[in-house]
Motif scaffolding. Structure first.
Motif, PDB file in Angstrom:
ATOM      1  N   UNK A 241       0.871  -1.165   0.000  1.00  0.00           N
ATOM      2  CA  UNK A 241       0.000   0.000   0.000  1.00  0.00           C
ATOM      3  C   UNK A 241       0.915   1.223   0.000  1.00  0.00           C
ATOM      4  N   UNK A 242       0.322   2.410  -0.090  1.00  0.00           N
ATOM      5  CA  UNK A 242       1.109   3.643  -0.158  1.00  0.00           C
ATOM      6  C   UNK A 242       0.540   4.679   0.810  1.00  0.00           C
ATOM      7  N   UNK A 243       1.429   5.270   1.613  1.00  0.00           N
ATOM      8  CA  UNK A 243       1.092   6.479   2.363  1.00  0.00           C
ATOM      9  C   UNK A 243       1.578   7.656   1.536  1.00  0.00           C
TER      10      UNK A 243
ATOM     11  N   UNK B  76      -7.068   5.493   9.049  1.00  0.00           N
ATOM     12  CA  UNK B  76      -8.009   6.325   9.808  1.00  0.00           C
ATOM     13  C   UNK B  76      -8.054   5.910  11.279  1.00  0.00           C
ATOM     14  N   UNK B  77      -8.093   4.611  11.542  1.00  0.00           N
ATOM     15  CA  UNK B  77      -8.118   4.128  12.921  1.00  0.00           C
ATOM     16  C   UNK B  77      -6.846   4.481  13.678  1.00  0.00           C
ATOM     17  N   UNK B  78      -5.703   4.374  12.991  1.00  0.00           N
ATOM     18  CA  UNK B  78      -4.434   4.734  13.626  1.00  0.00           C
ATOM     19  C   UNK B  78      -4.395   6.221  13.960  1.00  0.00           C
ATOM     20  N   UNK B  79      -4.841   7.058  13.022  1.00  0.00           N
ATOM     21  CA  UNK B  79      -4.837   8.504  13.277  1.00  0.00           C
ATOM     22  C   UNK B  79      -5.745   8.850  14.453  1.00  0.00           C
ATOM     23  N   UNK B  80      -6.899   8.182  14.549  1.00  0.00           N
ATOM     24  CA  UNK B  80      -7.778   8.405  15.700  1.00  0.00           C
ATOM     25  C   UNK B  80      -7.088   7.964  16.989  1.00  0.00           C
ATOM     26  N   UNK B  81      -6.468   6.773  16.964  1.00  0.00           N
ATOM     27  CA  UNK B  81      -5.797   6.235  18.154  1.00  0.00           C
ATOM     28  C   UNK B  81      -4.650   7.141  18.598  1.00  0.00           C
ATOM     29  N   UNK B  82      -3.969   7.754  17.621  1.00  0.00           N
ATOM     30  CA  UNK B  82      -2.861   8.662  17.924  1.00  0.00           C
ATOM     31  C   UNK B  82      -3.338  10.086  18.225  1.00  0.00           C
TER      32      UNK B  82
ATOM     33  N   UNK C  23       5.679   5.153  11.955  1.00  0.00           N
ATOM     34  CA  UNK C  23       5.724   5.894  10.696  1.00  0.00           C
ATOM     35  C   UNK C  23       4.536   6.841  10.575  1.00  0.00           C
ATOM     36  N   UNK C  24       3.334   6.358  10.886  1.00  0.00           N
ATOM     37  CA  UNK C  24       2.138   7.203  10.788  1.00  0.00           C
ATOM     38  C   UNK C  24       2.198   8.336  11.807  1.00  0.00           C
TER      39      UNK C  24
ATOM     40  N   UNK D 181       2.762  14.147  12.374  1.00  0.00           N
ATOM     41  CA  UNK D 181       3.431  15.304  12.989  1.00  0.00           C
ATOM     42  C   UNK D 181       4.040  16.208  11.928  1.00  0.00           C
ATOM     43  N   UNK D 182       4.746  15.607  10.950  1.00  0.00           N
ATOM     44  CA  UNK D 182       5.398  16.420   9.912  1.00  0.00           C
ATOM     45  C   UNK D 182       4.377  17.066   8.979  1.00  0.00           C
ATOM     46  N   UNK D 183       3.270  16.385   8.698  1.00  0.00           N
ATOM     47  CA  UNK D 183       2.224  17.004   7.875  1.00  0.00           C
ATOM     48  C   UNK D 183       1.631  18.220   8.575  1.00  0.00           C
TER      49      UNK D 183
END
Length: 200
Positions: free
Chosen positions: A47-49, A89-95, A168-169, A174-176
């Motif tokens: 997959x690609x981020x 999406x789930x990772x971003x919510x968790x973080x 990585x996410x 953070x950088x975004x």
């Protein structure tokens, strides 16, 4: 908001297409999809981020393990393990990044990216073409960032030693966010002034 021009690469000659097929097919075992520019299909081998190139450049300087990384225009693409796009999406919510607009997206099953120019081409790359910053190597799927193994839970990745999608996410988010704040604080550029992305 400044308009960003996406450069469309020129159609490749048959010999260039052969070089792409040879490298991606014979060296990596990846399948190219046809089109005016060769495409790599996401969701099977990787997959690609995808994130803005300025944020991606700063992410590359962090002590975070990544897989292969490509850039095209003002977008940077980090290859991650298959299935990662569904977890973003789930990772971003968790973080605790869920409510924040980050310009961090993922491509999984059914997605495509322009195949970057194979590394080591003596004639160089056309301006605006997708290129590898960190090219893949045979068997790279074993080294792509992924979630911890089944039953470990999302937080277990923070203690892992291998390529880790959680780290990585977290770093990419953070950088975004920082890049977005820097762009807001920077003086406006004249309309039509589009330069190469800076990674500093």
């Amino acid at each position: 908001m400044a308009l960003i021009a996406e450069t469309v690469p020129h159609p490749r000659s048959p010999s260039e297409e052969d070089a792409y097929v040879s490298w991606y097919g014979r060296v990596l075992g990846w399948t190219l999809a046809g089109g005016p520019a060769a495409q790599l299909v996401t969701g099977t081998r990787f997959d690609v981020l995808e994130l803005p190139a300025d944020a991606g450049g700063r992410l590359l300087r962090r002590p975070v393990d990544t897989g292969p990384v490509a850039v095209m225009g003002r977008r940077m693409r980090f290859l991650v393990a298959p299935g990662s796009a569904e977890e973003l999406d789930g990772l971003l919510d968790w973080l605790e990044w869920g409510p924040v607009a980050l310009d961090l997206t993922a491509l999984g099953v059914g997605g495509r990216i322009t195949a970057p120019v194979p590394p080591g081409r003596p004639q160089g790359s056309p301006q605006g073409a997708a290129v590898w910053l960190r090219p893949p190597e045979p068997g790279c799927e074993a080294f792509l960032p992924s979630l911890p193994g089944t039953g470990q839970g999302a937080g277990a990745g923070l203690r892992g030693t291998g390529p880790d999608l959680v780290r990585l996410v977290a770093a990419a988010a953070t950088e975004c966010h920082r890049a977005r704040l820097r762009r807001r604080a920077a003086p406006a550029r004249p309309v039509g002034a589009v330069g190469q992305p800076r990674f500093s």
